[in-house]
Write an enzyme that holds these catalytic residues in place. Structure first.
Site, PDB file in Angstrom:
ATOM      1  N   HIS A 177      43.512  37.902  29.429  1.00 25.29           N
ATOM      2  CA  HIS A 177      43.167  37.792  30.857  1.00 25.29           C
ATOM      3  C   HIS A 177      41.657  37.932  31.064  1.00 25.29           C
ATOM      4  O   HIS A 177      41.058  37.205  31.872  1.00 25.29           O
ATOM      5  CB  HIS A 177      43.867  38.884  31.664  1.00 25.29           C
ATOM      6  CG  HIS A 177      45.354  38.809  31.653  1.00 25.29           C
ATOM      7  ND1 HIS A 177      46.137  39.687  30.945  1.00 25.29           N
ATOM      8  CD2 HIS A 177      46.216  37.956  32.274  1.00 25.29           C
ATOM      9  CE1 HIS A 177      47.410  39.393  31.127  1.00 25.29           C
ATOM     10  NE2 HIS A 177      47.496  38.347  31.921  1.00 25.29           N
ATOM     11  N   MET A 190      49.697  38.390  36.639  1.00 25.14           N
ATOM     12  CA  MET A 190      50.737  39.317  37.069  1.00 25.14           C
ATOM     13  C   MET A 190      50.387  40.743  36.642  1.00 25.14           C
ATOM     14  O   MET A 190      51.244  41.624  36.606  1.00 25.14           O
ATOM     15  CB  MET A 190      52.097  38.905  36.514  1.00 25.14           C
ATOM     16  CG  MET A 190      52.605  37.604  37.084  1.00 25.14           C
ATOM     17  SD  MET A 190      54.408  37.393  37.017  1.00 25.14           S
ATOM     18  CE  MET A 190      54.708  37.515  35.271  1.00 25.14           C
ATOM     19  N   SER A 238      49.890  38.793  24.850  1.00 26.08           N
ATOM     20  CA  SER A 238      50.821  38.705  25.963  1.00 26.08           C
ATOM     21  C   SER A 238      51.134  40.106  26.444  1.00 26.08           C
ATOM     22  O   SER A 238      51.217  41.049  25.632  1.00 26.08           O
ATOM     23  CB  SER A 238      52.118  38.008  25.526  1.00 26.08           C
ATOM     24  OG  SER A 238      53.113  38.121  26.523  1.00 26.08           O
ATOM     25  N   ALA A 276      48.997  43.938  34.142  1.00 29.04           N
ATOM     26  CA  ALA A 276      49.139  44.381  32.750  1.00 29.04           C
ATOM     27  C   ALA A 276      48.109  43.636  31.903  1.00 29.04           C
ATOM     28  O   ALA A 276      48.436  43.002  30.897  1.00 29.04           O
ATOM     29  CB  ALA A 276      50.560  44.168  32.248  1.00 29.04           C
TER      30      ALA A 276
END
Length: 286
Positions: free
Chosen positions: A37, A30, A189, A32
């Site tokens: 990631h 998603m 996160s 950001a």
């Protein structure tokens, strides 16, 4: 690297990348983006010839009162990070491209979606399963990569892929990648950015308290007592509330009363209005 916003162009691009039998890996996100990631992207690059990263803040997995509007959107910065990782394409559609007018289909996965975030966020995993099913059909990858921080989500996607025969021919593997953590152990996160300096310092208590609970259970302390101590530690360290602190079977996500050979400790807690989740193996032989 191409940034693609229209489905027809995506399919043309993927067909070109696949020429000659090249393997394609998908990393759904998603946006950001952070090191967690990028770790997924690197794992994907090791498994395939080309990597496609989707960046889509999926509205159907946000419930009423959740942070859909506030969720960070930073496509330019994300693109720079992905270009440095040699990603072949970014799939960044608008919501109306994914859910056109008249859209009326929903994917729901029973069993593994129950409990934990499934109870606390009604409809969340329907939204996740629906959008990931669409992403698999849009990109048609050979493999896909997801973070283990969202373990229940990973279980939902694996179950959906098996049940809907998505594992062959287009997706032959749904890979989980171990959680990437900050120096103090907090799981990385995008929502960590919501924390103030004081809240961020307090948040480091979360993984340490989980590790202490697991160690206590391995030493013979009853699970109920270890989990109660975990909750008390967080509540006295700045967390406002605990959504859940539970032992569950790693595969079925069924509730477990005691640690055993295939259990994990799952936790969701709120600090300063931010909901943090984590999970760790609590198997007795780990």
């Amino acid at each position: 690297m191409q940034t693609i916003t229209k489905l027809k162009m995506l399919r043309n691009t993927v067909d070109g990348l696949r020429a000659g039998g090249a393997r394609i890996a998908l990393v759904p996100t998603m946006g950001a983006l952070h090191e967690g990631h990028l770790t997924l992207v690197r794992a994907a690059r090791a498994a395939a010839d080309h990597v496609v990263v989707s960046i889509f803040v999926n509205p159907t997995q946000f419930g009423e009162g959740e942070d859909l509007d506030a969720y960070p959107r930073q496509l330019a910065a994300d693109s720079a990070l992905l270009e440095a990782e040699d990603v072949s394409a970014i799939w960044a559609p608008a919501p109306e491209e994914v859910y056109p007018q008249g859209y009326a289909t929903n994917v729901s996965v029973a069993g593994v979606s129950s409990g934990l975030c499934g109870d606390d966020r009604p409809g969340h995993f329907d939204g996740v399963a629906t959008v990931v099913c669409k992403l698999f059909n849009q990109v048609r990858p050979d493999c896909a990569f997801f973070g283990e921080k969202d373990w229940q989500q990973l279980a939902v996607i694996r179950r959906m892929s098996r049940d809907l025969d998505l594992t062959l021919p287009h997706v032959d593997a749904v890979h989980g990648v171990p959680t990437v953590r900050e120096e103090d152990g907090l799981a990385m996160s995008s929502r960590n950015a919501y924390l103030s300096k004081e809240q961020r310092a307090a948040a480091g208590t979360l993984p340490r308290a989980m590790q202490a609970a697991i160690a206590a259970m391995k030493s013979g302390v009853a699970a109920a007592g270890a989990l109660k101590e975990l909750e008390d530690t967080l509540l006295t360290s700045g967390f406002e509330s605990i959504d859940y602190a539970e032992l569950r079977d790693a595969d079925t996500i069924e509730l477990a009363n005691e640690a055993s050979e295939n259990t994990r400790l799952f936790l969701a807690a709120r600090i300063g209005g931010t909901r943090l989740i984590d999970n760790m193996p609590a198997a007795l032989n780990v």
